[in-house]
Design a protein around this motif. Structure first.
Motif, PDB file in Angstrom:
ATOM      1  N   ALA A 331       0.855  -1.188   0.000  1.00 17.32           N
ATOM      2  CA  ALA A 331       0.000   0.000   0.000  1.00 17.32           C
ATOM      3  C   ALA A 331       0.892   1.239   0.000  1.00 17.32           C
ATOM      4  O   ALA A 331       2.003   1.219   0.540  1.00 17.32           O
ATOM      5  CB  ALA A 331      -0.915   0.013   1.220  1.00 17.32           C
ATOM      6  N   PHE A 332       0.417   2.294  -0.620  1.00 18.31           N
ATOM      7  CA  PHE A 332       1.162   3.559  -0.675  1.00 18.31           C
ATOM      8  C   PHE A 332       2.577   3.337  -1.229  1.00 18.31           C
ATOM      9  O   PHE A 332       3.574   3.619  -0.557  1.00 18.31           O
ATOM     10  CB  PHE A 332       1.244   4.203   0.705  1.00 18.31           C
ATOM     11  N   ASN A 333       2.644   2.841  -2.445  1.00 17.48           N
ATOM     12  CA  ASN A 333       3.947   2.538  -3.041  1.00 17.48           C
ATOM     13  C   ASN A 333       4.557   3.757  -3.711  1.00 17.48           C
ATOM     14  O   ASN A 333       4.938   3.753  -4.886  1.00 17.48           O
ATOM     15  CB  ASN A 333       3.807   1.385  -4.037  1.00 17.48           C
ATOM     16  N   THR A 334       4.644   4.833  -2.946  1.00 19.29           N
ATOM     17  CA  THR A 334       5.270   6.075  -3.380  1.00 19.29           C
ATOM     18  C   THR A 334       6.165   6.581  -2.258  1.00 19.29           C
ATOM     19  O   THR A 334       5.979   6.219  -1.088  1.00 19.29           O
ATOM     20  CB  THR A 334       4.213   7.141  -3.698  1.00 19.29           C
ATOM     21  N   PHE A 335       7.106   7.430  -2.624  1.00 14.40           N
ATOM     22  CA  PHE A 335       8.019   7.985  -1.619  1.00 14.40           C
ATOM     23  C   PHE A 335       8.546   9.331  -2.145  1.00 14.40           C
ATOM     24  O   PHE A 335       8.828   9.460  -3.331  1.00 14.40           O
ATOM     25  CB  PHE A 335       9.183   7.027  -1.368  1.00 14.40           C
ATOM     26  N   PRO A 336       8.665  10.358  -1.296  1.00 13.28           N
ATOM     27  CA  PRO A 336       8.474  10.344   0.165  1.00 13.28           C
ATOM     28  C   PRO A 336       7.016  10.481   0.610  1.00 13.28           C
ATOM     29  O   PRO A 336       6.703  10.207   1.761  1.00 13.28           O
ATOM     30  CB  PRO A 336       9.286  11.548   0.615  1.00 13.28           C
ATOM     31  N   TRP A 342       1.251  13.658   2.601  1.00 13.70           N
ATOM     32  CA  TRP A 342       2.346  13.269   3.481  1.00 13.70           C
ATOM     33  C   TRP A 342       1.857  12.327   4.575  1.00 13.70           C
ATOM     34  O   TRP A 342       2.554  11.397   4.958  1.00 13.70           O
ATOM     35  CB  TRP A 342       2.985  14.509   4.113  1.00 13.70           C
ATOM     36  N   ILE A 343       0.652  12.578   5.062  1.00 14.73           N
ATOM     37  CA  ILE A 343       0.063  11.758   6.122  1.00 14.73           C
ATOM     38  C   ILE A 343      -1.358  11.369   5.701  1.00 14.73           C
ATOM     39  O   ILE A 343      -2.192  12.258   5.456  1.00 14.73           O
ATOM     40  CB  ILE A 343       0.023  12.519   7.465  1.00 14.73           C
ATOM     41  N   ASP A 367       4.456   4.681  10.534  1.00 11.50           N
ATOM     42  CA  ASP A 367       5.336   4.471  11.689  1.00 11.50           C
ATOM     43  C   ASP A 367       6.694   3.926  11.240  1.00 11.50           C
ATOM     44  O   ASP A 367       7.748   4.369  11.734  1.00 11.50           O
ATOM     45  CB  ASP A 367       4.694   3.494  12.673  1.00 11.50           C
ATOM     46  N   HIS A 368       6.660   2.962  10.330  1.00 10.27           N
ATOM     47  CA  HIS A 368       7.908   2.358   9.882  1.00 10.27           C
ATOM     48  C   HIS A 368       8.771   3.368   9.131  1.00 10.27           C
ATOM     49  O   HIS A 368       9.998   3.383   9.281  1.00 10.27           O
ATOM     50  CB  HIS A 368       7.609   1.151   9.001  1.00 10.27           C
ATOM     51  N   ARG A 369       8.139   4.206   8.332  1.00  7.72           N
ATOM     52  CA  ARG A 369       8.891   5.251   7.628  1.00  7.72           C
ATOM     53  C   ARG A 369       9.548   6.220   8.614  1.00  7.72           C
ATOM     54  O   ARG A 369      10.719   6.580   8.475  1.00  7.72           O
ATOM     55  CB  ARG A 369       7.963   6.033   6.695  1.00  7.72           C
ATOM     56  N   ILE A 370       8.779   6.646   9.625  1.00  5.55           N
ATOM     57  CA  ILE A 370       9.311   7.592  10.609  1.00  5.55           C
ATOM     58  C   ILE A 370      10.449   6.959  11.400  1.00  5.55           C
ATOM     59  O   ILE A 370      11.499   7.585  11.625  1.00  5.55           O
ATOM     60  CB  ILE A 370       8.182   8.064  11.548  1.00  5.55           C
ATOM     61  N   LEU A 371      10.263   5.723  11.826  1.00  4.90           N
ATOM     62  CA  LEU A 371      11.304   5.035  12.594  1.00  4.90           C
ATOM     63  C   LEU A 371      12.560   4.822  11.756  1.00  4.90           C
ATOM     64  O   LEU A 371      13.687   4.975  12.263  1.00  4.90           O
ATOM     65  CB  LEU A 371      10.773   3.698  13.112  1.00  4.90           C
ATOM     66  N   ALA A 372      12.395   4.445  10.490  1.00  2.00           N
ATOM     67  CA  ALA A 372      13.556   4.233   9.629  1.00  2.00           C
ATOM     68  C   ALA A 372      14.334   5.531   9.426  1.00  2.00           C
ATOM     69  O   ALA A 372      15.575   5.550   9.472  1.00  2.00           O
ATOM     70  CB  ALA A 372      13.102   3.672   8.283  1.00  2.00           C
ATOM     71  N   THR A 373      13.599   6.637   9.213  1.00  9.87           N
ATOM     72  CA  THR A 373      14.260   7.935   9.053  1.00  9.87           C
ATOM     73  C   THR A 373      14.965   8.349  10.340  1.00  9.87           C
ATOM     74  O   THR A 373      16.099   8.864  10.308  1.00  9.87           O
ATOM     75  CB  THR A 373      13.228   9.001   8.653  1.00  9.87           C
ATOM     76  N   ALA A 374      14.299   8.132  11.472  1.00 12.04           N
ATOM     77  CA  ALA A 374      14.917   8.465  12.757  1.00 12.04           C
ATOM     78  C   ALA A 374      16.154   7.618  13.017  1.00 12.04           C
ATOM     79  O   ALA A 374      17.160   8.107  13.573  1.00 12.04           O
ATOM     80  CB  ALA A 374      13.897   8.272  13.884  1.00 12.04           C
ATOM     81  N   VAL A 410      18.131   1.863   4.210  1.00 11.11           N
ATOM     82  CA  VAL A 410      17.070   2.798   3.827  1.00 11.11           C
ATOM     83  C   VAL A 410      16.854   2.759   2.316  1.00 11.11           C
ATOM     84  O   VAL A 410      15.705   2.780   1.835  1.00 11.11           O
ATOM     85  CB  VAL A 410      17.420   4.224   4.298  1.00 11.11           C
ATOM     86  N   THR A 411      17.934   2.672   1.568  1.00  7.20           N
ATOM     87  CA  THR A 411      17.820   2.569   0.109  1.00  7.20           C
ATOM     88  C   THR A 411      17.075   1.297  -0.291  1.00  7.20           C
ATOM     89  O   THR A 411      16.218   1.319  -1.185  1.00  7.20           O
ATOM     90  CB  THR A 411      19.213   2.584  -0.532  1.00  7.20           C
ATOM     91  N   LEU A 412      17.394   0.193   0.369  1.00  8.71           N
ATOM     92  CA  LEU A 412      16.694  -1.069   0.075  1.00  8.71           C
ATOM     93  C   LEU A 412      15.211  -0.964   0.414  1.00  8.71           C
ATOM     94  O   LEU A 412      14.345  -1.474  -0.313  1.00  8.71           O
ATOM     95  CB  LEU A 412      17.325  -2.212   0.875  1.00  8.71           C
ATOM     96  N   GLY A 413      14.907  -0.317   1.523  1.00 10.68           N
ATOM     97  CA  GLY A 413      13.514  -0.173   1.923  1.00 10.68           C
ATOM     98  C   GLY A 413      12.712   0.635   0.916  1.00 10.68           C
ATOM     99  O   GLY A 413      11.583   0.258   0.551  1.00 10.68           O
ATOM    100  N   ILE A 414      13.269   1.746   0.468  1.00  8.84           N
ATOM    101  CA  ILE A 414      12.576   2.578  -0.516  1.00  8.84           C
ATOM    102  C   ILE A 414      12.415   1.827  -1.837  1.00  8.84           C
ATOM    103  O   ILE A 414      11.341   1.850  -2.460  1.00  8.84           O
ATOM    104  CB  ILE A 414      13.341   3.898  -0.730  1.00  8.84           C
TER     105      ILE A 414
END
Length: 465
Positions: A331-336, A342-343, A367-374, A410-414
């Motif tokens: 789901a939501f296969n876009t970034f950022p 955004w939310i 949550d996973h995006r925020i945690l990964a960035t943090a 992070v690159t792999l996740g995106i």
């Protein structure tokens, strides 16, 4: 030959000359001879003193010479190396090893533990492949000891009929042929048997090392706990699979395992891996690398930052289990951005509120995006804040490698998200999470405080290279 060696020695070590000079009176020398020896020690009358030295050591059989730090005669510098040797002995006596019977035993146990940790690592990857290929629900029963796979066509048809009764077949794989069923069955069967093989591979060497007396009580208790956790991992796995064999609450809900049980299964696997890896490091590296007290103080500063960063890495990895459990990666296969915003608007649509963080697809992915960035920011901060800290080179290299691994993860996740979670990238992303956690374990193990006996032997400042 003898007197020339002694003269050379006395030139290099004035303290030894003073000791010998002070003992000449005890050996029966007159003030004249003592004066001559003093002149020799001051390097003014070397030639006339040779006879004195020769008579002294021939008549008294080098007895007093042995009393004057004989072990340090052929070492330069004299006092420094004697101190180092004494400190090394104190360090060896004060340090409590997890494995007895010497370096050979520690090496053997260390290899076994590292191999066990690597096996758990492969188990996590195989579990990820099993989940990504939707193979986990292909086996509808479970035995603790395992069983043989279907060997005949009739056996395969029996297993296939069992699978046809499951919600997954009825709602997702209806019309699947026997060939496709065999593929997902073999994936799940391999995952289960690989775990049982790990239990055997761990238990047999453990019994052998116990019998040989290599393992201390402290290490034995720790490994017994890890073995019990590993045995319970099979039960947790079946508890997880069983949730996916139950009819969903709604006909519109796709059957899948409970995200809570999937997270528990993955967390348990991570705990076993971390325990094995940390223990293996403690066996082969009972003391952290330390060149000076300044490096120890620097390592303490790094440790204060590395511990919370390591906890953040672990939390981020576990949040990925909820992403997988809710199939939120598709789901939501876009970034950022997430779609066009955004939310997402529905991040708090579930009641009670706490359910959104574990069951709401939008909230779980956010949550996973925020945690990964943090996590990336925290590791970057760790790297920047410790660049000028006086630490051992191994610590600096580890921090740099951790920073690089975090950027790669992070690159792999995106990439996984944008590609709609293909099996290859999804597996690589899960492997990256465990690899990043490995770097954090290694870093925290390397910056731990040395034993008091080692601290006594360290200089205040290390050598300049």
């Amino acid at each position: 030959m003898l007197e020339s060696r002694l003269i050379t020695l006395l030139r290099r070590n004035k303290d030894l000359g003073h000791k010998i000079s002070s003992n000449l009176g005890k050996w029966g020398f007159t003030e004249t001879k003592i004066s001559s020896f003093s002149i020799l020690n001051q390097q003014r009358c070397l030639y006339s003193s040779r006879n004195i030295i020769r008579r002294t050591f021939v008549n008294y059989g080098l007895r007093s010479f042995h009393q004057l730090n004989h072990k340090g005669v052929h070492r330069t510098p004299f006092r420094k190396l004697s101190t180092v040797a004494a400190s090394a002995a104190e360090n060896k006596e004060g340090l409590k090893f997890l494995v007895t019977a010497g370096p050979h035993a520690r090496k053997a146990v260390g290899i076994w533990l590292f191999a066990s940790a690597a096996w758990v690592f492969s188990m996590v990857l195989l579990g990820g492949v099993t989940r990504l290929t939707r193979s986990g629900l292909s086996m509808t029963d479970w035995k603790f000891t395992g069983s043989l796979p279907p060997l005949t066509d009739e056996d395969w048809l029996v297993e296939f009929e069992k699978y046809k009764q499951s919600p997954e077949y009825k709602r997702v794989n209806k019309g699947m042929n026997i060939k496709d069923f065999k593929f997902i069955y073999w994936m799940e069967y391999a995952h289960r048997m690989w775990g049982r093989a790990l239990g055997i591979m761990f238990a047999l060497p453990f019994s052998y090392f116990l019998r040989k007396g290599y393992i201390t009580v402290r290490l034995g208790l720790r490994l017994s706990g890890l073995f019990a956790l590993g045995a319970g991992q099979g039960l947790i796995g079946w508890w997880m699979v069983k949730s996916g064999l139950e009819e969903p609450a709604s006909e519109y809900v796709e059957p899948r395992v409970s995200p809570y049980r999937l997270a528990a299964h993955l967390t348990s696997a991570f705990a076993i891996y971390c325990g094995l890896f940390w223990t293996a490091l403690s066996v082969v590296m009972p003391e952290p690398p330390a060149e000076s007290l300044s490096c120890v103080r620097g390592a303490a500063k790094v440790k204060r930052l590395a511990i919370p960063v390591g906890i953040l890495v672990g939390i981020t990895a576990i949040s990925g289990a909820f992403v997988a459990g809710n199939d939120a990666g598709r789901a939501f296969n876009t970034f950022p951005k997430m779609g066009d915003t955004w939310i997402p608007d529905d991040i708090f649509s579930m009641k009670p509120l706490i359910r959104n963080f574990f069951e709401n697809t939008s909230t779980v992915q956010l949550d996973h995006r925020i945690l990964a960035t943090a996590t990336l920011a925290a590791i970057g901060g760790l790297w920047l804040s410790t660049r000028k800290v006086d630490t051992h080179p191994a610590v600096r290299h580890l921090i740099g490698s951790t920073m690089g691994m975090a950027a790669l993860q992070v690159t792999l996740g995106i990439s996984t998200l944008l590609s709609y979670v293909p099996v290859s990238l999804g597996t690589a992303h899960q492997a990256g999470a465990l690899t990043l956690l490995t770097f954090m374990i290694l870093l925290n193990h390397t910056v731990r405080r040395p034993s008091p006996s080692l601290l006594k032997t360290l200089p205040s400042v290390g050598k300049m290279v």
